[in-house]
Design a protein around this motif. Sequence first.
Motif, PDB file in Angstrom:
ATOM      1  N   HIS A  10       7.977   6.468  -6.066  1.00 45.55           N
ATOM      2  CA  HIS A  10       8.032   5.005  -6.028  1.00 45.55           C
ATOM      3  C   HIS A  10       8.709   4.459  -7.278  1.00 45.55           C
ATOM      4  N   HIS A  53      10.241  11.194   1.691  1.00 53.76           N
ATOM      5  CA  HIS A  53       9.114  10.394   1.189  1.00 53.76           C
ATOM      6  C   HIS A  53       8.282   9.785   2.331  1.00 53.76           C
ATOM      7  N   GLU A  57       4.374  10.548   3.490  1.00 57.46           N
ATOM      8  CA  GLU A  57       3.348   9.503   3.526  1.00 57.46           C
ATOM      9  C   GLU A  57       2.699   9.419   4.898  1.00 57.46           C
ATOM     10  N   HIS A 124       6.284  -3.376   0.058  1.00 52.27           N
ATOM     11  CA  HIS A 124       5.766  -2.197   0.741  1.00 52.27           C
ATOM     12  C   HIS A 124       5.169  -1.200  -0.267  1.00 52.27           C
ATOM     13  N   GLU A 128       1.272   0.003  -0.591  1.00 52.70           N
ATOM     14  CA  GLU A 128       0.878   1.420  -0.529  1.00 52.70           C
ATOM     15  C   GLU A 128       0.049   1.805  -1.747  1.00 52.70           C
TER      16      GLU A 128
HETATM   17 FE   LIG Z   1       6.121   4.853  -0.215  1.00 52.88          FE
END
Ligand SMILES: [Fe+2]
Length: 187
Positions: A10, A53, A57, A124, A128
């Motif tokens: 991130h 990624h 997730e 986003h 998360e």
């Molecule tokens: Fe993410």
Amino acid sequence: MIIERLSREHRNIETLLAVLERELEIFDRGGHPDYEVIRAIISYFELYPEMYHHPQEELVFAKLELRDPAAAAKVGNLTLEHQKGTQRLRRVAQAIDSVLADREMLRQNVDTIVRDFIENERRHITMEERYFFPAALTALKPVDWAEIALASTNHEDPLFSEAAEETFDALRARILQMEQESEAGRR
Ligand SMILES: [Fe+2]
């Protein structure tokens, strides 16, 4: 640790969003952004989050849905959010292609499309980290993490191999280097 790794990714994504935003500001002022940098960022997003990624997730999220459905519901529909992100990215790629092809496209529209992508990605990531990651850390059992790790380090799959990760690291490093050179050139 999987969540540490996702969080680190991130930070990388945020760095690239900041670079993209800077280039967009130059565009908004009527200047000449570095389109090579912008294209490389788009390519990075098409590759890394899309292929590595997000799937990772989603593996974590599937476990969370089993272990703590209420917490998963609070996170929402992660897969759908990722798909919407993909659509926004596609619009960014099309807008930049239009600019480069000299097709009629209002600057304002380009700005809106790119800014929409940047802002939604940031939102986003914040979501998360605020809801999804803490919930997963609380609810998932060691066996879940072991299964996720096993699923994502399958060396038969070139996308999930260490070699693939090095390619992504190299691409990100290249983007940042291009940005530095571009910035030096603008001074
Ligand atoms: Fe993410």
